[in-house]
Design an enzyme around this catalytic site. Structure first.
Site, PDB file in Angstrom:
ATOM      1  N   GLN A 162      -9.585  27.546 -11.046  1.00  9.03           N
ATOM      2  CA  GLN A 162     -10.696  28.417 -10.692  1.00  9.03           C
ATOM      3  C   GLN A 162     -11.829  27.624 -10.043  1.00  9.03           C
ATOM      4  O   GLN A 162     -12.134  26.506 -10.448  1.00  9.03           O
ATOM      5  CB  GLN A 162     -11.215  29.142 -11.931  1.00  9.03           C
ATOM      6  CG  GLN A 162     -10.236  30.153 -12.514  1.00  9.03           C
ATOM      7  CD  GLN A 162     -10.192  31.447 -11.731  1.00  9.03           C
ATOM      8  OE1 GLN A 162     -11.004  31.684 -10.835  1.00  9.03           O
ATOM      9  NE2 GLN A 162      -9.239  32.314 -12.063  1.00  9.03           N
ATOM     10  N   PHE A 218       1.856  33.709 -13.771  1.00 14.29           N
ATOM     11  CA  PHE A 218       1.053  32.947 -12.806  1.00 14.29           C
ATOM     12  C   PHE A 218       0.006  32.148 -13.587  1.00 14.29           C
ATOM     13  O   PHE A 218      -1.187  32.201 -13.300  1.00 14.29           O
ATOM     14  CB  PHE A 218       0.361  33.856 -11.779  1.00 14.29           C
ATOM     15  CG  PHE A 218       1.258  34.837 -11.086  1.00 14.29           C
ATOM     16  CD1 PHE A 218       2.064  34.431 -10.026  1.00 14.29           C
ATOM     17  CD2 PHE A 218       1.307  36.162 -11.473  1.00 14.29           C
ATOM     18  CE1 PHE A 218       2.885  35.342  -9.365  1.00 14.29           C
ATOM     19  CE2 PHE A 218       2.118  37.086 -10.828  1.00 14.29           C
ATOM     20  CZ  PHE A 218       2.921  36.661  -9.774  1.00 14.29           C
ATOM     21  N   GLU A 243       5.034  30.034 -14.551  1.00 14.30           N
ATOM     22  CA  GLU A 243       4.429  29.533 -13.327  1.00 14.30           C
ATOM     23  C   GLU A 243       5.531  28.983 -12.427  1.00 14.30           C
ATOM     24  O   GLU A 243       6.462  28.323 -12.899  1.00 14.30           O
ATOM     25  CB  GLU A 243       3.405  28.441 -13.654  1.00 14.30           C
ATOM     26  CG  GLU A 243       2.846  27.685 -12.472  1.00 14.30           C
ATOM     27  CD  GLU A 243       2.101  28.579 -11.494  1.00 14.30           C
ATOM     28  OE1 GLU A 243       2.429  28.509 -10.284  1.00 14.30           O
ATOM     29  OE2 GLU A 243       1.211  29.335 -11.913  1.00 14.30           O
ATOM     30  N   CYS A 298      -8.535  37.714  -7.665  1.00 16.00           N
ATOM     31  CA  CYS A 298      -9.658  37.190  -6.886  1.00 16.00           C
ATOM     32  C   CYS A 298      -9.766  37.893  -5.535  1.00 16.00           C
ATOM     33  O   CYS A 298     -10.538  37.476  -4.680  1.00 16.00           O
ATOM     34  CB  CYS A 298      -9.506  35.682  -6.677  1.00 16.00           C
ATOM     35  SG  CYS A 298      -8.050  35.210  -5.712  1.00 16.00           S
TER      36      CYS A 298
END
Length: 395
Positions: free
Chosen positions: A227, A256, A277, A353
């Site tokens: 992030q 993810f 992932e 996002c």
């Protein structure tokens, strides 16, 4: 021919202005490059109005997909104290003229002169400092002329150090060692750099950084996802935790999962957690992070989301919660179809996002039988039109 300045002015009038709260008085942008740089879109709007703008825009995108969500969407969470100097990552494009390599931001619209900002007001100071050191070192690497594509700088707020990732068509790794060594001499907070050739990573110093999010320490590579706003990360994690309630506390899946942020943050709330992932670098880091934090209830696996869903259904395990934090491109049709057909959990918490792809994903999931219950916008990207959103869906 339209210039970046003309293009941005038109964009602000067409795409930004319609969602500015009524009565807002515009302000002078803190960055002198605002009218041409492609990085920010909201610097001319007071920060309190930016938070309203983002909620308005999010609701508009959801409504365009037939989703009325004003009564279940919180006010945008953010802090004026961290509206500048917050971002831990910047990607600087490289161009060559007069025999010299130059680094800067892409102009609005992507075409035109590189925006060679001496400093950027939205990145952490360590990023600006590292950029200055790299620019000063570039004359030592003439072989990179017309070969260097971009330089990524990432920094750790917790450690106050930074690292570099080179993207280049020039494949002599010794050039990047020389460049990084000199930059590290100039900037004492620059810890190292990395260059990848034929899937092999060449590192000078270190390419790893560590951030602390409340009680969790997370180490990540400059090559892996993390992030971009460490100061608001605790607020994002709290929003995710808030939307997990209520759910079965047995098994959780974190899809993810990156380097393990949400899985490790929520580890004490669940008996068993599986982090999924596809990037091997991130899976390796996530496993190390679990060991570092003394967490034994989390297992990280390299796999694609839809494949792991099928395997779980075959074993009869039904997670009480699935968290999904996809890239900007969103879940995509394949994952949405898998969620709708396999229904791996009665509760989904979707972290995005990109409000545009989030609207697509929510539309696909609600069409498949899930119900959107609550939405929390978190302003991880002040001064820009980008927004982090956490949504809870149940079936």
């Amino acid at each position: 021919m339209d210039t970046p300045r003309d293009l941005k002015k038109a964009y602000l009038e067409e795409k930004i202005a319609p969602f500015i709260p009524s009565g807002t008085e515009l302000v002078t942008p803190p960055c002198k490059y605002f009218d041409v740089c492609g990085g920010c879109q909201l610097q001319h709007i007071p920060y309190s109005a930016q938070l309203e703008w983002k909620r308005n825009h999010l609701l508009h995108l959801l409504k365009a997909k037939g989703i009325e969500a004003s009564d279940i969407t919180d006010k945008t969470r953010g802090s004026s104290e961290t509206a500048l100097a917050y971002r831990n990552k910047a990607d600087f494009s490289a161009r060559t003229w007069d025999g010299q390599v130059h680094l800067g931001y892409r102009p609005h619209g992507g075409k035109g002169e590189l925006v060679e900002a001496d400093e950027c007001p939205i990145v952490l100071p360590a990023v600006n400092k590292a950029l200055a050191a790299i620019r000063e070192s570039l004359p030592l690497a003439p072989a990179l002329a017309k070969k260097l594509v971009s330089v990524v700088v990432r920094c750790s707020l917790y450690e106050n150090k930074s690292a570099i990732l080179y993207h280049s068509k020039h494949k002599d790794e010794s050039v990047y060692e020389t460049l990084t060594r000199k930059a590290c001499e100039i900037d004492e907070n620059l810890a190292g750099g990395t260059f990848v050739k034929k899937r092999k990573e060449y590192i000078y110093g270190t390419s790893e950084l560590t951030e602390k999010v409340d009680h969790v320490e997370l180490t990540y590579s400059v090559r892996s996802f993390f992030q971009a706003n460490p100061q608001l990360l605790p607020e994002l994690c709290k929003a995710v935790k808030e939307l997990t309630e209520p759910c079965d506390k047995g098994v959780m899946m974190d899809i993810f999962c990156g380097v393990g942020l949400f899985a490790l943050y929520l580890s004490s709330s669940f008996e068993e957690i599986y982090g999924i992932e596809s990037a091997p670098c991130s899976v390796a880091m996530a496993t190390k992070n679990a060991e570092k934090n003394g967490v034994k209830s989390v297992k990280f696996v390299r796999d694609m989301a839809q494949e792991r869903f099928r395997q779980f259904m075959a074993t009869g395990i039904e997670p009480g919660l699935v968290i999904l934090d996809p890239p900007r491109s969103g879940l995509g049709e394949i994952v949405v179809e898998s969620l709708n057909s396999l229904r791996p959990s009665p509760v989904l918490v979707l972290v995005s996002c990109n409000p545009h792809t989030l609207a697509d994903d929510i539309s696909g999931l609600t069409a498949g039988g899930y119900k959107l219950e609550r939405v929390i916008p978190v302003d991880m990207f002040p001064q820009t039109e980008h927004l982090e959103v956490v949504a809870r869906l149940t079936r």
